[in-house]
Design a protein around this motif. Structure first.
Motif, short mmCIF file in Angstrom:
data_model
loop_
_atom_site.label_atom_id
_atom_site.label_comp_id
_atom_site.label_asym_id
_atom_site.label_seq_id
_atom_site.Cartn_x
_atom_site.Cartn_y
_atom_site.Cartn_z
N UNK A 23 0.11 13.17 -0.49
CA UNK A 23 -1.06 13.88 0.12
C UNK A 23 -0.82 14.99 1.05
N UNK A 24 -1.37 16.08 0.94
CA UNK A 24 -1.19 17.43 1.70
C UNK A 24 -2.65 17.98 1.78
N UNK A 25 -2.56 18.87 2.67
CA UNK A 25 -3.93 19.34 3.13
C UNK A 25 -4.50 20.12 1.71
N UNK A 26 -3.50 20.82 1.12
CA UNK A 26 -4.22 21.64 -0.10
C UNK A 26 -4.34 20.85 -1.49
N UNK A 27 -4.09 19.53 -1.48
CA UNK A 27 -4.13 18.76 -2.61
C UNK A 27 -5.46 18.80 -3.00
N UNK A 28 -6.54 18.61 -2.09
CA UNK A 28 -7.98 18.44 -2.53
C UNK A 28 -8.66 19.69 -2.87
N UNK A 29 -7.93 21.09 -2.73
CA UNK A 29 -8.57 22.15 -3.11
C UNK A 29 -8.83 22.40 -4.84
N UNK A 30 -8.03 21.50 -5.43
CA UNK A 30 -8.33 21.68 -7.00
C UNK A 30 -9.31 20.97 -7.42
N UNK A 31 -10.28 20.23 -6.59
CA UNK A 31 -11.51 19.64 -6.99
C UNK A 31 -12.72 20.28 -6.26
N UNK A 32 -13.90 20.26 -7.22
CA UNK A 32 -14.78 21.35 -6.68
C UNK A 32 -15.94 20.28 -6.35
N UNK A 33 -16.71 20.41 -5.22
CA UNK A 33 -17.96 19.44 -5.00
C UNK A 33 -18.98 19.97 -5.86
N UNK A 34 -19.76 18.95 -6.23
CA UNK A 34 -20.70 19.33 -7.24
C UNK A 34 -20.36 19.36 -8.58
N UNK A 35 -18.98 19.53 -9.08
CA UNK A 35 -18.49 19.58 -10.36
C UNK A 35 -17.64 18.35 -10.76
N UNK A 36 -16.61 17.90 -9.73
CA UNK A 36 -15.68 17.25 -10.28
C UNK A 36 -15.96 15.69 -10.21
N UNK A 37 -15.68 15.04 -11.28
CA UNK A 37 -16.13 13.36 -11.19
C UNK A 37 -14.97 12.58 -10.88
#
Length: 120
Positions: A23-37
């Motif tokens: 887990x790093x700060x930028x790991x979540x950047x690849x997931x988009x709110x409202x789109x990613x399941x």
């Protein structure tokens, strides 16, 4: 005899587990709110550290890492008394899903140092 057998079996089972995603700060950047399941996050990140169902249609997946580093000089007998020190880092990334779609993500990190000669 039995204690040795149980310990050996425990070590073998540890080798069969999949380590959590780093887990790093930028790991979540690849997931988009409202789109990613939820399934897409699981396929990339693996099994979560924790999973909580908040409501009927709301789920939170959290992934966490904890690392501790000890000053190597602390392991030397007698000399180690003067070089004690440790650094501990924790990182947590949580994803909130509503109706199986990402609605929020939060990243938290904390670093603690102890002792006079804690690693940087």
């Amino acid at each position: 005899m039995y204690k040795s057998l149980i310990a050996l079996m425990g070590i073998m089972l540890l080798g069969c587990t999949t380590p959590p995603a780093h887990v790093e700060r930028n790991v979540g950047d690849q997931f988009q709110e409202g789109k990613t399941t939820c399934d897409e996050v699981r396929s990339v990140m693996g099994k979560p550290t924790s999973e909580t169902d908040i409501a009927k249609d709301k789920t939170v997946l959290c992934y966490g890492n904890h690392e501790t580093e000890i000053n190597p000089a602390a392991m030397i007998p007698l000399v180690g008394l003067f070089f004690t020190g440790a650094k501990s880092e924790s990182r947590i990334l949580c994803f909130t899903f509503e109706n199986n779609v990402l609605t929020d993500k939060k990243y938290t990190s904390h670093t603690a140092r102890a002792g006079l000669n804690a690693p940087e």
